[in-house]
Scaffold this motif. Structure first.
Motif, PDB file in Angstrom:
ATOM      1  N   GLU A 167      37.409  84.762   0.629  1.00 20.73           N
ATOM      2  CA  GLU A 167      37.557  86.115   1.162  1.00 20.73           C
ATOM      3  C   GLU A 167      38.885  86.325   1.877  1.00 20.73           C
ATOM      4  OE1 GLU A 167      34.030  86.615   3.467  1.00 20.73           O
ATOM      5  OE2 GLU A 167      32.750  86.376   1.711  1.00 20.73           O
ATOM      6  N   GLN A 168      39.691  85.276   2.038  1.00 23.52           N
ATOM      7  CA  GLN A 168      40.972  85.420   2.717  1.00 23.52           C
ATOM      8  C   GLN A 168      42.107  85.757   1.746  1.00 23.52           C
ATOM      9  OE1 GLN A 168      41.773  82.059   5.241  1.00 23.52           O
ATOM     10  NE2 GLN A 168      39.717  82.055   6.068  1.00 23.52           N
ATOM     11  N   THR A 169      41.839  85.790   0.449  1.00 21.15           N
ATOM     12  CA  THR A 169      42.862  86.114  -0.533  1.00 21.15           C
ATOM     13  C   THR A 169      43.204  87.596  -0.412  1.00 21.15           C
ATOM     14  OG1 THR A 169      41.932  84.445  -2.025  1.00 21.15           O
ATOM     15  CG2 THR A 169      43.493  85.987  -2.969  1.00 21.15           C
ATOM     16  N   THR A 170      44.480  87.881  -0.156  1.00 22.19           N
ATOM     17  CA  THR A 170      44.908  89.269   0.030  1.00 22.19           C
ATOM     18  C   THR A 170      45.231  89.916  -1.314  1.00 22.19           C
ATOM     19  OG1 THR A 170      47.251  88.722   0.228  1.00 22.19           O
ATOM     20  CG2 THR A 170      45.929  88.637   2.267  1.00 22.19           C
ATOM     21  N   PRO A 171      45.209  91.247  -1.366  1.00 24.95           N
ATOM     22  CA  PRO A 171      45.613  91.934  -2.602  1.00 24.95           C
ATOM     23  C   PRO A 171      47.034  91.546  -3.035  1.00 24.95           C
ATOM     24  CG  PRO A 171      44.477  93.466  -1.150  1.00 24.95           C
ATOM     25  CD  PRO A 171      44.683  92.189  -0.370  1.00 24.95           C
ATOM     26  N   GLU A 209      48.493  88.671  -2.576  1.00 31.36           N
ATOM     27  CA  GLU A 209      48.414  87.336  -3.178  1.00 31.36           C
ATOM     28  C   GLU A 209      47.841  87.412  -4.595  1.00 31.36           C
ATOM     29  OE1 GLU A 209      47.809  84.342   0.612  1.00 31.36           O
ATOM     30  OE2 GLU A 209      46.079  85.509  -0.063  1.00 31.36           O
TER      31      GLU A 209
END
Length: 127
Positions: free
Chosen positions: A107-111, A113
């Motif tokens: 859930e820490q993957t940013t748009p 990234e």
């Protein structure tokens, strides 16, 4: 039974390497002052860690006016690649796909990234 050798830098060694990568060659005193770990390790612990890193080839040292100045001999990229390779081998049974799947479900993957990953995939397809 002896503990098997660690495949890469320990947590403390990695902390010191990150400081050396960011600040460049430094003395034990400078590194000790830069460490933001709690509790702060003793000066002699930092010195011992650097000696171990010297033995492992992660750093080299030179003497500058009575103080040893340490510099990283490994790059951030080398350490990251070794760590990922070891992680894929040990945890994901050699499957990079399983590693990426797990990373994408984090859930820490940013748009941003995700966009960069897509661009990398597109680039690799073109090669």
């Amino acid at each position: 039974m002896a503990r098997p050798p660690h495949p890469g830098p320990t947590e403390r060694e990695l902390t010191l390497l990150k400081l050396l990568w960011e600040h460049g060659p430094s003395t034990v005193r400078q590194l000790h002052q830069l460490i933001h770990l709690r509790p702060r390790p003793a000066y002699t612990s930092v010195q011992s860690n650097l000696q171990g890193m010297l033995d492992k080839g992660y750093v080299h040292s030179r003497t500058d006016q009575h103080a040893h100045v340490y510099a990283a001999t490994v790059t951030r990229d080398e350490v990251e690649r070794r760590a990922v390779s070891d992680l894929i081998r040990r945890v994901f049974d050699g499957s990079a796909l399983r590693l990426f799947t797990a990373a994408l479900h984090d859930e820490q993957t940013t748009p941003a990234e995700l966009e960069r990953l897509q661009a990398l995939l597109d680039e690799s397809r073109d090669d």
